[in-house]
Design a protein around this motif. Structure first.
Motif, PDB file in Angstrom:
ATOM      1  N   LEU A 345     124.817 -39.804  37.604  1.00  0.00           N
ATOM      2  CA  LEU A 345     123.687 -40.521  38.202  1.00  0.00           C
ATOM      3  C   LEU A 345     122.374 -39.759  38.006  1.00  0.00           C
ATOM      4  CD1 LEU A 345     125.323 -41.744  41.537  1.00  0.00           C
ATOM      5  CD2 LEU A 345     124.691 -43.150  39.567  1.00  0.00           C
ATOM      6  N   ARG A 346     122.455 -38.463  38.110  1.00  0.00           N
ATOM      7  CA  ARG A 346     121.268 -37.644  37.909  1.00  0.00           C
ATOM      8  C   ARG A 346     120.738 -37.770  36.485  1.00  0.00           C
ATOM      9  NH1 ARG A 346     121.990 -31.375  39.404  1.00  0.00           N
ATOM     10  NH2 ARG A 346     119.896 -30.591  39.012  1.00  0.00           N
ATOM     11  N   THR A 347     121.662 -37.783  35.532  1.00  0.00           N
ATOM     12  CA  THR A 347     121.271 -37.938  34.122  1.00  0.00           C
ATOM     13  C   THR A 347     120.653 -39.314  33.890  1.00  0.00           C
ATOM     14  OG1 THR A 347     123.105 -36.483  33.485  1.00  0.00           O
ATOM     15  CG2 THR A 347     122.096 -37.799  31.747  1.00  0.00           C
ATOM     16  N   ALA A 348     121.286 -40.345  34.435  1.00  0.00           N
ATOM     17  CA  ALA A 348     120.774 -41.707  34.256  1.00  0.00           C
ATOM     18  C   ALA A 348     119.403 -41.875  34.897  1.00  0.00           C
ATOM     19  CB  ALA A 348     121.764 -42.713  34.837  1.00  0.00           C
ATOM     20  N   ALA A 349     119.209 -41.281  36.086  1.00  0.00           N
ATOM     21  CA  ALA A 349     117.927 -41.414  36.783  1.00  0.00           C
ATOM     22  C   ALA A 349     116.797 -40.755  35.999  1.00  0.00           C
ATOM     23  CB  ALA A 349     118.032 -40.808  38.174  1.00  0.00           C
ATOM     24  N   LEU A 350     117.049 -39.560  35.460  1.00  0.00           N
ATOM     25  CA  LEU A 350     116.006 -38.887  34.681  1.00  0.00           C
ATOM     26  C   LEU A 350     115.748 -39.630  33.377  1.00  0.00           C
ATOM     27  CD1 LEU A 350     114.034 -36.561  34.465  1.00  0.00           C
ATOM     28  CD2 LEU A 350     115.882 -35.144  33.527  1.00  0.00           C
ATOM     29  N   ALA A 351     116.791 -40.175  32.768  1.00  0.00           N
ATOM     30  CA  ALA A 351     116.619 -40.961  31.538  1.00  0.00           C
ATOM     31  C   ALA A 351     115.794 -42.208  31.825  1.00  0.00           C
ATOM     32  CB  ALA A 351     117.986 -41.336  30.964  1.00  0.00           C
ATOM     33  N   ARG A 352     116.050 -42.847  32.957  1.00  0.00           N
ATOM     34  CA  ARG A 352     115.266 -44.023  33.337  1.00  0.00           C
ATOM     35  C   ARG A 352     113.799 -43.646  33.537  1.00  0.00           C
ATOM     36  NH1 ARG A 352     116.868 -49.100  33.124  1.00  0.00           N
ATOM     37  NH2 ARG A 352     118.635 -48.866  34.555  1.00  0.00           N
ATOM     38  N   GLU A 353     113.570 -42.512  34.191  1.00  0.00           N
ATOM     39  CA  GLU A 353     112.194 -42.068  34.420  1.00  0.00           C
ATOM     40  C   GLU A 353     111.465 -41.818  33.106  1.00  0.00           C
ATOM     41  OE1 GLU A 353     109.859 -38.267  36.463  1.00  0.00           O
ATOM     42  OE2 GLU A 353     111.966 -38.652  36.960  1.00  0.00           O
ATOM     43  N   LEU A 354     112.187 -41.318  32.119  1.00  0.00           N
ATOM     44  CA  LEU A 354     111.574 -41.033  30.812  1.00  0.00           C
ATOM     45  C   LEU A 354     111.690 -42.208  29.844  1.00  0.00           C
ATOM     46  CD1 LEU A 354     112.780 -37.327  30.346  1.00  0.00           C
ATOM     47  CD2 LEU A 354     110.528 -38.133  31.084  1.00  0.00           C
ATOM     48  N   LYS A 355     112.173 -43.357  30.366  1.00  0.00           N
ATOM     49  CA  LYS A 355     112.281 -44.587  29.583  1.00  0.00           C
ATOM     50  C   LYS A 355     113.213 -44.437  28.378  1.00  0.00           C
ATOM     51  CE  LYS A 355     107.600 -46.016  30.949  1.00  0.00           C
ATOM     52  NZ  LYS A 355     108.148 -46.544  32.208  1.00  0.00           N
ATOM     53  N   ASP A 356     114.275 -43.656  28.561  1.00  0.00           N
ATOM     54  CA  ASP A 356     115.298 -43.503  27.524  1.00  0.00           C
ATOM     55  C   ASP A 356     116.431 -44.474  27.863  1.00  0.00           C
ATOM     56  OD1 ASP A 356     117.287 -42.762  25.780  1.00  0.00           O
ATOM     57  OD2 ASP A 356     117.128 -40.614  26.153  1.00  0.00           O
ATOM     58  N   GLU A 357     116.233 -45.736  27.513  1.00  0.00           N
ATOM     59  CA  GLU A 357     117.169 -46.785  27.923  1.00  0.00           C
ATOM     60  C   GLU A 357     118.531 -46.631  27.252  1.00  0.00           C
ATOM     61  OE1 GLU A 357     116.600 -48.728  30.379  1.00  0.00           O
ATOM     62  OE2 GLU A 357     114.539 -47.978  30.596  1.00  0.00           O
ATOM     63  N   ALA A 358     118.557 -46.093  26.055  1.00  0.00           N
ATOM     64  CA  ALA A 358     119.847 -45.909  25.368  1.00  0.00           C
ATOM     65  C   ALA A 358     120.735 -44.948  26.159  1.00  0.00           C
ATOM     66  CB  ALA A 358     119.621 -45.382  23.959  1.00  0.00           C
ATOM     67  N   THR A 362     124.353 -45.674  28.068  1.00  0.00           N
ATOM     68  CA  THR A 362     125.529 -44.839  27.767  1.00  0.00           C
ATOM     69  C   THR A 362     126.127 -44.255  29.047  1.00  0.00           C
ATOM     70  OG1 THR A 362     124.671 -44.249  25.591  1.00  0.00           O
ATOM     71  CG2 THR A 362     126.333 -42.785  26.540  1.00  0.00           C
ATOM     72  N   VAL A 363     125.266 -43.746  29.909  1.00  0.00           N
ATOM     73  CA  VAL A 363     125.749 -43.128  31.144  1.00  0.00           C
ATOM     74  C   VAL A 363     126.339 -44.174  32.070  1.00  0.00           C
ATOM     75  CG1 VAL A 363     125.078 -41.833  33.202  1.00  0.00           C
ATOM     76  CG2 VAL A 363     124.154 -41.183  30.976  1.00  0.00           C
ATOM     77  N   CYS A 364     125.682 -45.329  32.191  1.00  0.00           N
ATOM     78  CA  CYS A 364     126.194 -46.383  33.078  1.00  0.00           C
ATOM     79  C   CYS A 364     127.547 -46.902  32.599  1.00  0.00           C
ATOM     80  CB  CYS A 364     125.185 -47.526  33.180  1.00  0.00           C
ATOM     81  SG  CYS A 364     123.693 -47.073  34.120  1.00  0.00           S
ATOM     82  N   GLU A 365     127.713 -46.998  31.276  1.00  0.00           N
ATOM     83  CA  GLU A 365     129.008 -47.415  30.728  1.00  0.00           C
ATOM     84  C   GLU A 365     130.074 -46.360  31.024  1.00  0.00           C
ATOM     85  OE1 GLU A 365     128.235 -48.064  26.617  1.00  0.00           O
ATOM     86  OE2 GLU A 365     127.089 -49.918  26.949  1.00  0.00           O
ATOM     87  N   ARG A 366     129.675 -45.095  30.950  1.00  0.00           N
ATOM     88  CA  ARG A 366     130.613 -44.010  31.238  1.00  0.00           C
ATOM     89  C   ARG A 366     131.057 -44.067  32.698  1.00  0.00           C
ATOM     90  NH1 ARG A 366     127.580 -39.310  30.055  1.00  0.00           N
ATOM     91  NH2 ARG A 366     127.932 -39.763  27.845  1.00  0.00           N
ATOM     92  N   ILE A 367     130.113 -44.350  33.594  1.00  0.00           N
ATOM     93  CA  ILE A 367     130.442 -44.459  35.019  1.00  0.00           C
ATOM     94  C   ILE A 367     131.408 -45.612  35.251  1.00  0.00           C
ATOM     95  CG2 ILE A 367     129.507 -44.990  37.305  1.00  0.00           C
ATOM     96  CD1 ILE A 367     126.934 -43.520  36.449  1.00  0.00           C
ATOM     97  N   ALA A 368     131.132 -46.748  34.626  1.00  0.00           N
ATOM     98  CA  ALA A 368     131.995 -47.928  34.792  1.00  0.00           C
ATOM     99  C   ALA A 368     133.395 -47.665  34.263  1.00  0.00           C
ATOM    100  CB  ALA A 368     131.367 -49.123  34.083  1.00  0.00           C
ATOM    101  N   LYS A 375     126.718 -50.935  42.807  1.00  0.00           N
ATOM    102  CA  LYS A 375     125.940 -52.178  42.878  1.00  0.00           C
ATOM    103  C   LYS A 375     124.879 -52.197  41.803  1.00  0.00           C
ATOM    104  CE  LYS A 375     126.504 -52.914  47.863  1.00  0.00           C
ATOM    105  NZ  LYS A 375     125.822 -53.030  49.173  1.00  0.00           N
ATOM    106  N   LYS A 376     124.310 -51.026  41.540  1.00  0.00           N
ATOM    107  CA  LYS A 376     123.280 -50.940  40.507  1.00  0.00           C
ATOM    108  C   LYS A 376     123.288 -49.528  39.933  1.00  0.00           C
ATOM    109  CE  LYS A 376     118.333 -51.463  39.623  1.00  0.00           C
ATOM    110  NZ  LYS A 376     117.005 -51.694  40.248  1.00  0.00           N
ATOM    111  N   CYS A 377     123.326 -49.453  38.607  1.00  0.00           N
ATOM    112  CA  CYS A 377     123.237 -48.152  37.955  1.00  0.00           C
ATOM    113  C   CYS A 377     121.761 -47.845  37.736  1.00  0.00           C
ATOM    114  CB  CYS A 377     123.970 -48.178  36.613  1.00  0.00           C
ATOM    115  SG  CYS A 377     124.128 -46.560  35.838  1.00  0.00           S
ATOM    116  N   PRO A 378     121.318 -46.632  37.966  1.00  0.00           N
ATOM    117  CA  PRO A 378     119.884 -46.306  37.842  1.00  0.00           C
ATOM    118  C   PRO A 378     119.313 -46.757  36.510  1.00  0.00           C
ATOM    119  CG  PRO A 378     121.095 -44.434  38.730  1.00  0.00           C
ATOM    120  CD  PRO A 378     122.120 -45.456  38.322  1.00  0.00           C
TER     121      PRO A 378
END
Length: 378
Positions: A345-358, A362-368, A375-378
């Motif tokens: 989640l920490r990785t996904a949140a920082l990636a979202r902040e830096l607009k690294d959608e890819a 990848t991280v959200c798929e790994r979590i799933a 309910k919502k991946c960052p």
């Protein structure tokens, strides 16, 4: 004339020497020699040779009461427990008043899972010698196996009181383990304080005392305990790191930095430089903080998860979020970290902040795929 008289006493002495050499030691003396030889071989770890010496002794003196116990000790060291038990049974038939024989037999029964027989033998050993610390320790271990925690603590403490100084600390720590495993941290703190007050101040005991003091919120005494432990552990950098952490919490940055420097003198580690950089940053000492960040990057091991996540946090603090994200991306992709939800989640949140959608995808798929439903991946 005078020369001849000087030679005669010498001839007499030589003749006497010849007579001495012709007299061989008797069976009793030979048996004693093989007994001593076997003991020496046993102490040197030459177990087969020791058995051979004892067996030769048995031929010469089959009823020697010391022999079965000596052979039993060798079998015990070889892991031949049933053979050892048989020898100690024989030793007790020859000398039922020797507490060590009962103690050894109790230990063997315990190793074989015969707890009732073990307890009976150990109690007989203690009846003969109440300060048999080996019997007390083994009895404590049996109480642990049976869930009799108060009795276990009592006997570990009795063993510590009876044993040589060098063995006291491990026995006290076993008692502490029983107490903390039962959630009785206040009792553990009292026990540790009692024994360190008696002068048993090994690094291990002082560290355990510091841990319990931290748990109880006694940070100043904990720092003192860790400092003494660190002073007696010249190869352990982590104890000085603990001192630094406590002084940081106590808002004593100068003392914290001094402790961290002591840790670095033992081993140069990235995690310590990270801690020092944070202190300098909090004091608006930007240049010193930057220098420590540089040292942290130079010394990072690349295998310590805690160290890497702390370094990523520090990079973010310094505004170097893309560098922090690179560390987190590599770390979160490791197979053994795939189910660490907080890291993902920490990785996904920082990636979202830096607009690294890819990276977010990848991280959200790994979590799933790990089976976690959000309910919502960052």
């Amino acid at each position: 004339m005078h020369s001849r008289w000087r030679v005669l006493p010498l001839l007499v002495l030589l003749a006497a020497g010849c007579e001495d050499r012709s007299s061989m030691p008797g069976p009793k003396e030979q048996a004693e020699g093989y007994y001593l030889k076997g003991n020496t071989e046993y102490l040197a770890g030459k177990f087969d040779e020791a058995l051979a010496s004892y067996n030769t002794m048995k031929e010469l003196s089959p009823d020697d009461p010391r022999l079965p116990a000596a052979i039993g000790e060798v079998y015990l060291s070889m892991g031949r427990l049933n053979d050892a038990a048989a020898q100690f049974d024989l030793a007790l038939k020859r000398d039922s008043k020797r507490s060590t024989n009962w103690s050894r037999l109790g230990f063997i029964h315990a190793q074989l899972g015969r707890l009732d027989e073990a307890q009976s033998a150990l109690r007989k050993a203690l009846a003969l010698n109440p300060k048999d610390f080996n019997a007390l320790e083994q009895l404590a271990e049996i109480h642990v196996k049976r869930g009799e925690k108060d009795a276990a603590v009592k006997h570990f403490v009795l063993a510590a009181e009876a044993c040589p100084d060098a063995s006291k600390s491990p026995l006290v720590l076993r008692a502490v383990d029983v107490l903390t495993g039962d959630g009785r941290h206040a009792d553990a703190l009292l026990l540790l304080g009692d024994w360190t007050g008696k002068g048993v101040r090994t690094p291990e005991l002082l560290t355990a005392l510091g841990d319990e003091q931290v748990r109880a919120g006694q940070l100043v005494p904990a720092a003192t305990s860790y400092r003494e432990a660190a002073g007696n552990s010249p190869k352990d950098p982590t104890l000085w790191e603990l001192v630094g952490e406590i002084y940081t919490k106590l808002d004593k940055p100068a003392d914290a930095l001094a402790a961290y420097r002591e840790s670095l003198r033992i081993k140069d580690r990235s995690i310590v430089h990270v801690a020092m950089a944070r202190i300098h940053f909090g004091r608006n000492e930007r240049q010193a903080a930057e220098e420590e960040l540089g040292h942290a990057l130079e010394t990072v091991s690349g295998s310590d998860v805690h160290e890497l996540t702390e370094l990523a946090d520090l990079l973010s603090t310094f505004g170097r979020k893309p560098d922090a994200l690179r560390i987190l991306i590599n770390l979160s992709a490791e197979p053994d970290q795939s189910k660490e939800l907080s890291l993902q989640l920490r990785t996904a949140a920082l990636a979202r902040e830096l607009k690294d959608e890819a990276t977010v995808r990848t991280v959200c798929e790994r979590i799933a795929s790990s089976g976690v439903k959000l309910k919502k991946c960052p």
